[in-house]
Design an enzyme around this catalytic site. Sequence first.
Site, PDB file in Angstrom:
ATOM      1  N   ARG A  25      17.070  72.040   2.729  1.00  0.00           N
ATOM      2  CA  ARG A  25      15.801  71.319   2.956  1.00  0.00           C
ATOM      3  C   ARG A  25      15.661  70.841   4.395  1.00  0.00           C
ATOM      4  O   ARG A  25      15.032  69.802   4.640  1.00  0.00           O
ATOM      5  CB  ARG A  25      15.674  70.123   2.007  1.00  0.00           C
ATOM      6  CG  ARG A  25      15.412  70.503   0.561  1.00  0.00           C
ATOM      7  CD  ARG A  25      13.950  70.853   0.332  1.00  0.00           C
ATOM      8  NE  ARG A  25      13.744  71.398  -1.004  1.00  0.00           N
ATOM      9  CZ  ARG A  25      13.375  70.665  -2.065  1.00  0.00           C
ATOM     10  NH1 ARG A  25      13.143  69.380  -1.928  1.00  0.00           N
ATOM     11  NH2 ARG A  25      13.229  71.242  -3.240  1.00  0.00           N
ATOM     12  N   ARG A  29      10.128  66.739   4.628  1.00  0.00           N
ATOM     13  CA  ARG A  29       9.333  65.539   4.904  1.00  0.00           C
ATOM     14  C   ARG A  29      10.029  64.484   5.743  1.00  0.00           C
ATOM     15  O   ARG A  29       9.379  63.562   6.235  1.00  0.00           O
ATOM     16  CB  ARG A  29       8.882  64.914   3.575  1.00  0.00           C
ATOM     17  CG  ARG A  29       7.750  65.674   2.925  1.00  0.00           C
ATOM     18  CD  ARG A  29       7.583  65.274   1.479  1.00  0.00           C
ATOM     19  NE  ARG A  29       8.757  65.693   0.729  1.00  0.00           N
ATOM     20  CZ  ARG A  29       8.914  65.537  -0.582  1.00  0.00           C
ATOM     21  NH1 ARG A  29       7.984  64.932  -1.283  1.00  0.00           N
ATOM     22  NH2 ARG A  29      10.005  65.954  -1.173  1.00  0.00           N
ATOM     23  N   ARG A  38       2.297  70.254   7.549  1.00  0.00           N
ATOM     24  CA  ARG A  38       1.917  70.281   6.138  1.00  0.00           C
ATOM     25  C   ARG A  38       0.496  69.752   5.967  1.00  0.00           C
ATOM     26  O   ARG A  38      -0.298  70.301   5.195  1.00  0.00           O
ATOM     27  CB  ARG A  38       2.897  69.452   5.326  1.00  0.00           C
ATOM     28  CG  ARG A  38       2.671  69.496   3.831  1.00  0.00           C
ATOM     29  CD  ARG A  38       3.828  68.766   3.175  1.00  0.00           C
ATOM     30  NE  ARG A  38       3.650  68.561   1.759  1.00  0.00           N
ATOM     31  CZ  ARG A  38       2.921  67.597   1.232  1.00  0.00           C
ATOM     32  NH1 ARG A  38       2.228  66.774   2.015  1.00  0.00           N
ATOM     33  NH2 ARG A  38       2.868  67.462  -0.084  1.00  0.00           N
ATOM     34  N   ASP A  75       9.465  78.433  -1.631  1.00  0.00           N
ATOM     35  CA  ASP A  75       9.946  77.632  -2.746  1.00  0.00           C
ATOM     36  C   ASP A  75      10.394  78.549  -3.879  1.00  0.00           C
ATOM     37  O   ASP A  75       9.870  79.656  -4.020  1.00  0.00           O
ATOM     38  CB  ASP A  75       8.869  76.668  -3.255  1.00  0.00           C
ATOM     39  CG  ASP A  75       9.486  75.556  -4.099  1.00  0.00           C
ATOM     40  OD1 ASP A  75       9.966  74.568  -3.514  1.00  0.00           O
ATOM     41  OD2 ASP A  75       9.527  75.698  -5.330  1.00  0.00           O
ATOM     42  N   TYR A 152      12.175  75.537 -15.226  1.00  0.00           N
ATOM     43  CA  TYR A 152      10.830  75.097 -14.813  1.00  0.00           C
ATOM     44  C   TYR A 152       9.743  75.833 -15.585  1.00  0.00           C
ATOM     45  O   TYR A 152       8.721  75.257 -15.960  1.00  0.00           O
ATOM     46  CB  TYR A 152      10.637  75.291 -13.307  1.00  0.00           C
ATOM     47  CG  TYR A 152      11.431  74.294 -12.477  1.00  0.00           C
ATOM     48  CD1 TYR A 152      10.942  73.016 -12.243  1.00  0.00           C
ATOM     49  CD2 TYR A 152      12.676  74.627 -11.953  1.00  0.00           C
ATOM     50  CE1 TYR A 152      11.671  72.100 -11.498  1.00  0.00           C
ATOM     51  CE2 TYR A 152      13.416  73.716 -11.208  1.00  0.00           C
ATOM     52  CZ  TYR A 152      12.903  72.455 -10.991  1.00  0.00           C
ATOM     53  OH  TYR A 152      13.631  71.543 -10.269  1.00  0.00           O
TER      54      TYR A 152
HETATM   55  O1  CP3 Z   1      14.257  73.885   4.197  1.00  0.00           O
HETATM   56  C1  CP3 Z   1      14.559  74.515   3.161  1.00  0.00           C
HETATM   57  O2  CP3 Z   1      15.571  74.277   2.475  1.00  0.00           O
HETATM   58  C2  CP3 Z   1      13.709  75.732   2.778  1.00  0.00           C
HETATM   59  C3  CP3 Z   1      12.679  75.558   1.851  1.00  0.00           C
HETATM   60  C4  CP3 Z   1      12.963  75.164   0.407  1.00  0.00           C
HETATM   61  C5  CP3 Z   1      12.081  74.314  -0.308  1.00  0.00           C
HETATM   62  N1  CP3 Z   1      12.465  74.302  -1.608  1.00  0.00           N
HETATM   63  C6  CP3 Z   1      10.941  73.616   0.285  1.00  0.00           C
HETATM   64  C7  CP3 Z   1      10.350  72.473  -0.434  1.00  0.00           C
HETATM   65  C8  CP3 Z   1      13.935  75.589  -0.499  1.00  0.00           C
HETATM   66  C9  CP3 Z   1      15.168  76.443  -0.246  1.00  0.00           C
HETATM   67  C10 CP3 Z   1      13.594  75.044  -1.767  1.00  0.00           C
HETATM   68  C11 CP3 Z   1      14.356  75.328  -2.999  1.00  0.00           C
HETATM   69  C12 CP3 Z   1      13.973  74.654  -4.243  1.00  0.00           C
HETATM   70  N2  CP3 Z   1      12.732  74.313  -4.668  1.00  0.00           N
HETATM   71  C13 CP3 Z   1      14.887  74.307  -5.262  1.00  0.00           C
HETATM   72  C14 CP3 Z   1      16.364  74.609  -5.252  1.00  0.00           C
HETATM   73  C15 CP3 Z   1      17.126  73.695  -4.389  1.00  0.00           C
HETATM   74  C16 CP3 Z   1      17.260  72.295  -4.917  1.00  0.00           C
HETATM   75  O3  CP3 Z   1      16.670  71.390  -4.277  1.00  0.00           O
HETATM   76  O4  CP3 Z   1      17.940  72.093  -5.923  1.00  0.00           O
HETATM   77  C17 CP3 Z   1      14.157  73.711  -6.305  1.00  0.00           C
HETATM   78  C18 CP3 Z   1      14.735  73.163  -7.587  1.00  0.00           C
HETATM   79  C19 CP3 Z   1      12.793  73.723  -5.918  1.00  0.00           C
HETATM   80  C20 CP3 Z   1      11.613  73.264  -6.706  1.00  0.00           C
HETATM   81  C21 CP3 Z   1      10.911  72.156  -6.046  1.00  0.00           C
HETATM   82  N3  CP3 Z   1      10.165  72.282  -4.889  1.00  0.00           N
HETATM   83  C22 CP3 Z   1      10.874  70.804  -6.439  1.00  0.00           C
HETATM   84  C23 CP3 Z   1      11.588  70.232  -7.645  1.00  0.00           C
HETATM   85  C24 CP3 Z   1      10.080  70.133  -5.506  1.00  0.00           C
HETATM   86  C25 CP3 Z   1       9.635  68.701  -5.575  1.00  0.00           C
HETATM   87  C26 CP3 Z   1      10.704  67.771  -5.148  1.00  0.00           C
HETATM   88  C27 CP3 Z   1      10.441  67.302  -3.764  1.00  0.00           C
HETATM   89  O5  CP3 Z   1      11.387  67.292  -2.960  1.00  0.00           O
HETATM   90  O6  CP3 Z   1       9.299  66.929  -3.496  1.00  0.00           O
HETATM   91  C28 CP3 Z   1       9.676  71.069  -4.529  1.00  0.00           C
HETATM   92  C29 CP3 Z   1       8.863  70.802  -3.344  1.00  0.00           C
HETATM   93  C30 CP3 Z   1       9.414  71.215  -2.018  1.00  0.00           C
HETATM   94  N4  CP3 Z   1      10.054  72.392  -1.761  1.00  0.00           N
HETATM   95  C31 CP3 Z   1       9.294  70.492  -0.808  1.00  0.00           C
HETATM   96  C32 CP3 Z   1       9.871  71.286   0.195  1.00  0.00           C
HETATM   97  C33 CP3 Z   1       9.936  70.971   1.674  1.00  0.00           C
HETATM   98  C34 CP3 Z   1       8.574  69.159  -0.636  1.00  0.00           C
HETATM   99  C35 CP3 Z   1       7.137  69.453  -0.746  1.00  0.00           C
HETATM  100  C36 CP3 Z   1       6.252  68.634   0.141  1.00  0.00           C
HETATM  101  O7  CP3 Z   1       6.148  68.927   1.361  1.00  0.00           O
HETATM  102  O8  CP3 Z   1       5.615  67.736  -0.403  1.00  0.00           O
END
Ligand code: CP3
Length: 344
Positions: A25, A29, A38, A75, A152
């Site tokens: 990540r 944010r 974003r 994602d 999911y």
């Molecule tokens: O920088 C990176 O790591 C690359 C991008 C990336 C994102 N999600 C961006 C993201 C990667 C590799 C993921 C993987 C992901 N997404 C996983 C597996 C890794 C883990 O965290 O266990 C999972 C389970 C998801 C599903 C997902 N996406 C969830 C549950 C959420 C909401 C939780 C949160 O942090 O808000 C997301 C949203 C998400 N994916 C964000 C980002 C940067 C935040 C979204 C935003 O900008 O509001």
Amino acid sequence: MTAQKTILRALAGETLPTPPIWMMRQAGRYLPEYRATRAQAGDFLSLCYNPELAAEVTMQPIRRYGFDGAILFADILLVPQALGADVWFVTGEGPRLSTITTQAEFDKLVPADAIHDHLSPIYETVKLLSQELPSETTLIGFAGAPWTVATYMIGGRGTPDQGPAHALKSENRAVFDALMERITDATILYMSAQIDAGAEVVKLFDSWAGSLQGDDFANYSIKPMQRITAALKKKHPNVPIIAFPRGAGARYKGAHAAIGADCIAVDDGVSAEWAAENVQPDGCVQGNLKSTHMVTGGDALVSETRRTVDAFSKGPHIFNLGHGITPDANPENVQLMIDTVRNG
Ligand code: CP3
């Protein structure tokens, strides 16, 4: 040239004097520049499907910190969307999906080989990144592992114990198995296309592997990932694969061979010392500093970073967190971690 990239050297089994670093990540944010882009994109999914802006946010942590690896900004829930599920994000709460719990709902999904056009903006992002990234930075593609993606798709949201997926697994095994197979096939095509577009490494995130008990762990975390790695290795034998069966605990031991992965990412549920002794002899290990140190910083961050580096210093290691950095992290703490890894 390529063989000089530190992440590729560690993945090939080399023990380096300083481990290469990237962070789960890392584009997110906690960074003001991410929040600005974003906002420009409108929302999170629009950002994922906008190649120029997705490449921009992927580059932001590389410019700010000089990480050794850049992870494609996308994602794991884009694959369900490409398969025909509705996916949306509720601000402050997380993802929502239309659910698959019956044969009729499963039958509405598209075949795995029909996902390509939907995902083509992602391949475009990968292409842009392979042109823009500094020559020393490794481009990492990724997808969710089938079990995590299924949790999911079945639950329609993040569920603390993955209850709905476990329930479908015991109550309607035929639909559960068909869904797992569909996700597995789609993931092979998706990751393979990322590699064709320029991804140099790919990573499978099985974020919810830890909730699989007994034989279920082998059957639904390990085996689908093994099928994906076997198919990818056949087509792209030189592209290293990282697997992250998060929460595996003692079951991290033997995971390299069982999954067919070049590197196992470990979370902070096991100590670095334990992972060095039990997992690293089988190949490269990635991990596993507690991500809360990016919030709290200070002496504990420095000493725990040193401890992690020391513990893994006798074998191939990619420095990373045990899980993703959180939005409340302080960007200065990330710099402190990097300085500690690189300068001791
Ligand atoms: O920088 C990176 O790591 C690359 C991008 C990336 C994102 N999600 C961006 C993201 C990667 C590799 C993921 C993987 C992901 N997404 C996983 C597996 C890794 C883990 O965290 O266990 C999972 C389970 C998801 C599903 C997902 N996406 C969830 C549950 C959420 C909401 C939780 C949160 O942090 O808000 C997301 C949203 C998400 N994916 C964000 C980002 C940067 C935040 C979204 C935003 O900008 O509001």
